[in-house]
Design a protein around this motif. Structure first.
Motif, mmCIF file in Angstrom:
data_model
loop_
_atom_site.group_PDB
_atom_site.id
_atom_site.type_symbol
_atom_site.label_atom_id
_atom_site.label_comp_id
_atom_site.label_asym_id
_atom_site.label_seq_id
_atom_site.Cartn_x
_atom_site.Cartn_y
_atom_site.Cartn_z
ATOM 1 N N GLY A 40 24.872 82.770 -64.939
ATOM 2 C CA GLY A 40 25.118 81.459 -64.360
ATOM 3 C C GLY A 40 24.149 80.379 -64.764
ATOM 4 N N ALA A 41 23.189 80.664 -65.629
ATOM 5 C CA ALA A 41 22.196 79.663 -66.028
ATOM 6 C C ALA A 41 22.792 78.708 -67.061
ATOM 7 C CB ALA A 41 20.954 80.336 -66.594
ATOM 8 N N ALA A 42 22.243 77.485 -67.102
ATOM 9 C CA ALA A 42 22.671 76.480 -68.070
ATOM 10 C C ALA A 42 21.439 75.764 -68.612
ATOM 11 C CB ALA A 42 23.632 75.475 -67.440
ATOM 12 N N THR A 90 19.845 79.123 -62.725
ATOM 13 C CA THR A 90 19.103 77.926 -63.129
ATOM 14 C C THR A 90 19.997 77.006 -63.961
ATOM 15 O OG1 THR A 90 17.001 79.113 -63.182
ATOM 16 C CG2 THR A 90 17.132 77.072 -64.453
ATOM 17 N N ARG A 91 20.031 75.737 -63.595
ATOM 18 C CA ARG A 91 20.852 74.780 -64.333
ATOM 19 C C ARG A 91 20.025 73.515 -64.572
ATOM 20 N NH1 ARG A 91 25.816 76.928 -64.383
ATOM 21 N NH2 ARG A 91 26.742 75.079 -65.347
ATOM 22 N N SER A 92 19.813 73.202 -65.848
ATOM 23 C CA SER A 92 19.004 72.044 -66.217
ATOM 24 C C SER A 92 19.721 71.237 -67.291
ATOM 25 C CB SER A 92 17.630 72.486 -66.725
ATOM 26 O OG SER A 92 16.898 71.380 -67.209
ATOM 27 N N GLU A 93 19.784 69.923 -67.093
ATOM 28 C CA GLU A 93 20.382 69.025 -68.083
ATOM 29 C C GLU A 93 19.332 68.416 -69.006
ATOM 30 O OE1 GLU A 93 22.643 66.127 -66.019
ATOM 31 O OE2 GLU A 93 24.092 67.562 -65.195
ATOM 32 N N ALA A 144 26.733 82.259 -68.288
ATOM 33 C CA ALA A 144 25.664 81.374 -68.774
ATOM 34 C C ALA A 144 26.215 80.383 -69.783
ATOM 35 C CB ALA A 144 24.539 82.192 -69.393
ATOM 36 N N ARG A 145 25.540 79.248 -69.895
ATOM 37 C CA ARG A 145 25.980 78.199 -70.830
ATOM 38 C C ARG A 145 24.766 77.614 -71.531
ATOM 39 N NH1 ARG A 145 30.270 73.280 -70.045
ATOM 40 N NH2 ARG A 145 29.497 71.954 -71.705
#
Length: 420
Positions: free
Chosen positions: A176-178, A144-147, A207-208
């Motif tokens: 791998g999530a952000a 999951t990647r959300s800005e 993750a970040r």
């Protein structure tokens, strides 16, 4: 037993396991001046105070949150507010659950509550482990990647009594999530409550997390916060802490870099003004190879304020390739302010790059003279120079909109300082 511990234990409503934790905290009592971790922060006045549990939550005008967009989860005096929260538009793959819901369901959802704290100076973590029944469990699924920032808002509201509450939070990002999380600690009225909050941050491989916290509580409030973070391989944790207001505030940031090539960037601004006491303790633990930390902290002391900073970096045996850097610069803006800074670097590995530095000084006279010669008043010149001094730690935030929000919070606090 102190009046403080007596009043807090009166609100206990848990099982036998939690009772045992509470009994340990009551047995050891509050740390005194001979306890190294509390050497510069006296609890003598606090231990004589009594706090009542939260029984009802005062109404809050939604306009208080006008500049905090959705998605947001809002707590008022430690209680979740459905009316003020906006969580229907959470990013795909992101879930938010209340601790009270997880406890009611049972199972493994609240397994992080099982952690125990062995040291006697961890009394408030022990009290939290025994007494916390609310908080937020925020999880991002793998990939999951959300800005879009998610806002957690903790409001202290005056209600005619001195209250205490305990919050336990979890932020968990899987592989791998952000995600970006912003904490807001704000006040309505000049309340004198006690807030004891403990947050866990778990970042899986790759993750970040970008994490900002703005502390702007009442000038009479007591805020005791602790964040414990664990970083797996290739994880990155970017964090900014802005200590802008409150009576007595203390934050412990403990980060374990357990995976190879994990990276931490943790910056902050400490503003001690009036009679405010602000205490920040960093405990950065490099365990794996090729890990890195960059720590940039700026402090201001004005009025009779006192800022305390402890920057501890431990590089364990086998953590070769570590790159660690700590910078703590401070400005004294009055003769009665005090700043205590203690950088600590402990190295047990070879082939590492590590540096730390701390300074305490005053605004440069030549710079002030130059700005005054260009028509600025003395307060305007001071505010311009202190604003530039405080903005450096904010560069860690890559999102321009969020960075502008944080800059505005700092500038507003400095403007109030100048007016005082």
């Amino acid at each position: 037993m102190s009046a403080l511990l007596d009043s807090l234990s009166a609100g206990f409503n848990g099982d036998a396991s939690r009772r045992a934790v509470l009994d340990e905290a009551l047995r050891d009592g509050l740390p005194g001046p001979r306890t190294e971790a509390w050497k510069y922060t006296s609890l003598r006045q606090l231990e004589r105070r009594s706090f009542a549990s939260v029984d009802a939550v005062p109404a809050v005008d939604p306009m208080v949150l006008a500049d905090i967009p959705a998605p947001r989860a809002v707590f008022v005096n430690g209680r979740y507010s459905v009316a003020l929260s906006l969580t229907t538009d959470l990013p795909d793959g992101v879930s938010l659950q209340l601790l009270s819901e997880a406890l009611a369901e049972g199972g493994d959802a609240a397994r992080f509550l099982q952690r125990r704290f062995e040291r006697g100076d961890e009394v408030f973590a022990r009290l939290n482990a025994a007494l916390a029944t609310e908080g937020v469990l925020l999880r991002a699924e793998e990939g999951t990647r959300s800005e879009q920032p998610l806002h957690l808002v903790f409001i202290g509201a005056e209600d005619g009594a001195e209250r205490a509450w305990h919050l336990r939070n979890l932020i968990e990002l899987r592989a791998g999530a952000a995600l970006t999380v912003v904490e807001h600690h704000v006040a309505i009225g000049t309340h004198a409550h006690l807030i004891n909050a403990l947050s866990h941050v778990h970042l899986a491989q790759g993750a970040r997390l970008t994490h900002a916290r703005v502390e702007a509580d009442s000038a009479r409030a007591t805020t005791l916060l602790r964040t414990d973070a664990v970083l797996a391989r290739d994880a990155e944790y970017r964090r900014v802490d802005l200590e802008l207001d409150g009576g007595l505030s203390r934050h412990e940031l403990n980060v374990r870099l357990e995976g190879d090539s994990a990276r931490l960037i943790a910056n902050g601004v400490l503003l001690a003004h009036g009679r405010r006491h602000v205490d920040t303790r960093l405990g950065i633990d490099h365990i794996a190879r090729d890990t890195a930390c960059e720590l940039t902290w700026r402090g201001l002391g004005a009025g009779r304020g006192r800022a305390v900073f402890h920057g501890g970096i431990l590089i364990r045996e086998g953590a070769d390739g570590t790159d660690a850097a700590l910078s703590n610069k401070n400005l004294l803006l009055s003769d009665n302010a005090e700043i205590d800074t203690q950088p600590v670097l402990e190295i047990h590995a070879d082939e590492v790059k590590a540096a730390h530095g701390a300074t305490v000084g005053q605004l440069e006279a030549n710079a002030l003279f130059y700005l005054r010669s260009r028509g600025l008043s003395a307060p305007e010149a001071q505010q311009l120079l202190t604003a530039a001094f405080c903005r450096e730690p904010l560069s860690v935030i890559e999102d321009a909109g969020l960075r502008d929000l944080l800059v505005a919070r700092v500038d507003a606090a400095l403007a109030t300082l100048g007016a005082a």
